[in-house]
Design an enzyme around this catalytic site. Structure first.
Site, PDB file in Angstrom:
ATOM      1  N   CYS A  32       8.929  83.117 -60.739  1.00 13.45           N
ATOM      2  CA  CYS A  32       8.933  84.261 -61.650  1.00 13.45           C
ATOM      3  C   CYS A  32       7.985  84.021 -62.828  1.00 13.45           C
ATOM      4  CB  CYS A  32      10.356  84.575 -62.096  1.00 13.45           C
ATOM      5  SG  CYS A  32      10.534  86.244 -62.759  1.00 13.45           S
TER       6      CYS A  32
ATOM      7  N   HIS B 259      13.618  84.806 -57.085  1.00 13.54           N
ATOM      8  CA  HIS B 259      14.738  84.003 -57.580  1.00 13.54           C
ATOM      9  C   HIS B 259      15.706  83.738 -56.425  1.00 13.54           C
ATOM     10  CE1 HIS B 259      13.970  83.861 -61.858  1.00 13.54           C
ATOM     11  NE2 HIS B 259      13.732  85.158 -61.874  1.00 13.54           N
TER      12      HIS B 259
END
Length: 487
Positions: A325, A423
């Site tokens: 991310c 994630h």
């Protein structure tokens, strides 16, 4: 049939207590859901319908065997630094606010939270409500929508959780109850003493003392235990000691680190250390740059501390570097911010992948995804199809090179540097095993595989609490509850 769990402070075990009660109730055939009106956390979860909530409420929903919902955490605060937080309202970005300005909106937010609670009651029947931090923050009573003001509206029986491991448990419990507003104090119907080291029967005199002091029964003394459940906030990182092991992984503990629960499966099979910017990366077999709530500020922190240069040096020595991310965004050549992320400007990234990230506007991606890893050795080619979720602002464009996953991410030609918005990647056993197998092989070792959990950790948690908690008495509190007129 509902209950409110408050704490004497942060990190006393409110979240796991709610999870345990939810699992115990559903095992007894009682439909139940968790609820936390306001959560402040950088560890979040994306629901099936694309809503973002605190990871603790998702964990509690799994314990209750229900799907996580935005109703379970209607207000999520995600700190960005400089006393600013992003407010996520009913699962979606609302605005960035200074804390002082946020307090001007608590009446409106409380209405939304109370409505969400009643929707959960209508759908599930029983709701276990979790407070936030310590219940007796007297300076916040007029604007505390997670504890006192919520308690005033819901008028639920309250069980107070205290952490005896910290010491001072008598002052914690007695002081908290004594400081509660007069109209709230009678709602406290029980006390749970958590994290007791040793034989709980040794605290029998302490139980009597607490009951004599407060007039409130102690419903249980819960021994300390370690279970593989997600951590809620960065306080838990402070409890993590430096590890020793055959393979060492460095996770950069960014100032605004987010979703560090991504690496809890790796922690079971390698020495995973969370290193502050500026700490030495020497001797580590792999470096991971995790997610962050503020890519620009944390990138600047890496550069100012010398960690950015150290990561590039490690890459030159053949150490794998992985970005998740915000960490993925940092791996690129450039980050462009129109001011929506931190401060307007163009910033130099680590330059390990040929990509550019742009922050423009307030759009946010929150989605559950399933992707197939690129057939690039020596790590990605062993992953196969993986699942996880995206939570990010900004868009990333790959200028040259290959994507790490079908249509997303990026990977270097030699496969040792890759980044993704995904994630939960390393909570997928195949992905964790792919990374660990490579790292072990570089040490001349053979990784024997991810250990399967034979028992559901939520059942283990429920068993542990049931053995030490007067559950029938607690359920009676829930059953006896009839809503009172809000004050």
């Amino acid at each position: 049939m509902s209950l409110m769990i408050l704490g004497t402070s942060s990190h006393v075990g409110k979240s796991v207590t709610v999870a345990a009660i939810c699992r115990i109730m559903i095992r007894q055939g009682i439909s139940v859901a968790p609820f936390k009106s306001q959560n402040m956390s950088l560890n979040s979860y994306v629901t099936r319908d694309g809503a973002e909530i605190g990871i603790a409420q998702a964990m509690q929903a799994f314990a209750a065997r229900v799907l996580p919902s935005a109703l379970m955490n209607p207000v999520l605060l995600k700190p960005k630094g400089d006393s600013t937080s992003q407010v996520v309202l009913l699962g979606h970005p609302y605005k960035d606010v200074q804390i002082r300005d946020y307090y001007q909106e608590t009446d409106h937010l409380l209405e939304i939270a109370v409505d969400a609670y009643h929707q959960l009651v209508e759908e599930y029947g029983a709701v276990i409500v979790e407070g936030a931090g310590g219940a007796a923050e007297v300076n916040l009573y007029d604007r505390d929508i997670a504890n006192i003001r919520l308690a005033e509206h819901l008028r639920l029986p309250i069980v107070l959780v205290a952490d005896i491991e910290r010491g001072g448990v008598f002052a914690q419990v007695y002081g908290t109850i004594a400081l509660l507003p007069e109209q709230i104090r009678p709602l406290v119907k029980g006390i749970i003493i958590n994290k007791f080291r040793g034989d709980p029967t040794l605290f029998e005199s302490g139980v009597k003392t607490l009951e004599d002091l407060t007039g409130v029964p102690v419903l249980g003394v819960i021994p300390y235990t370690r279970l593989d459940l997600p951590s809620e906030d960065s306080l838990s990182l402070q409890d993590k000691e430096r590890q020793t092991g055959l393979v060492r992984i460095a996770v950069i503990r960014l100032p605004q680190i987010a979703n560090f629960t991504d690496f809890e499966l790796l922690e079971r099979h390698a020495a995973v250390d969370y290193l502050l910017p500026g700490e030495s990366l020497d001797g580590y077999d792999c470096i991971i740059i995790p997610g962050t709530k503020n890519t620009v500020n944390d990138l600047l922190a890496l550069q100012a501390s010398g960690t950015a240069a150290a990561i590039r040096d490690a890459r030159g020595q053949g150490v794998p570097v992985i970005g998740i991310c915000g960490g993925y965004q940092m791996l690129g050549k450039t980050v462009i911010d129109d001011g929506s992320e931190a401060r307007k400007g163009t910033y130099e990234g680590l330059g390990l992948l040929d990509l550019v990230t742009t922050f423009e506007g307030y759009d946010k991606t929150t989605v559950q995804v399933q992707r197939t890893a690129a057939p690039v050795p020596p790590i990605l080619d062993a992953m196969g199809t993986v699942s996880g979720y995206e939570i990010h602002m900004g868009t990333t464009v790959l200028k040259s090179g290959r994507t790490a996953f079908a249509g997303e991410g990026a990977v270097s030609d030699d496969g040792l540097v890759f980044g993704t918005y995904l994630h939960g990647l390393f909570m997928v056993p195949a992905a964790a095993e792919a990374l660990l197998s490579y790292l072990y092989s570089q040490r001349g070792l053979t990784f024997t595989g991810i250990e399967e959990q034979n028992e559901d950790p939520y059942d283990l948690l429920a068993d542990h609490f049931e053995a030490h908690l007067q559950m029938e008495r607690l359920l009676t509190l829930c059953s006896d509850h009839t809503p009172e007129t809000p004050v």
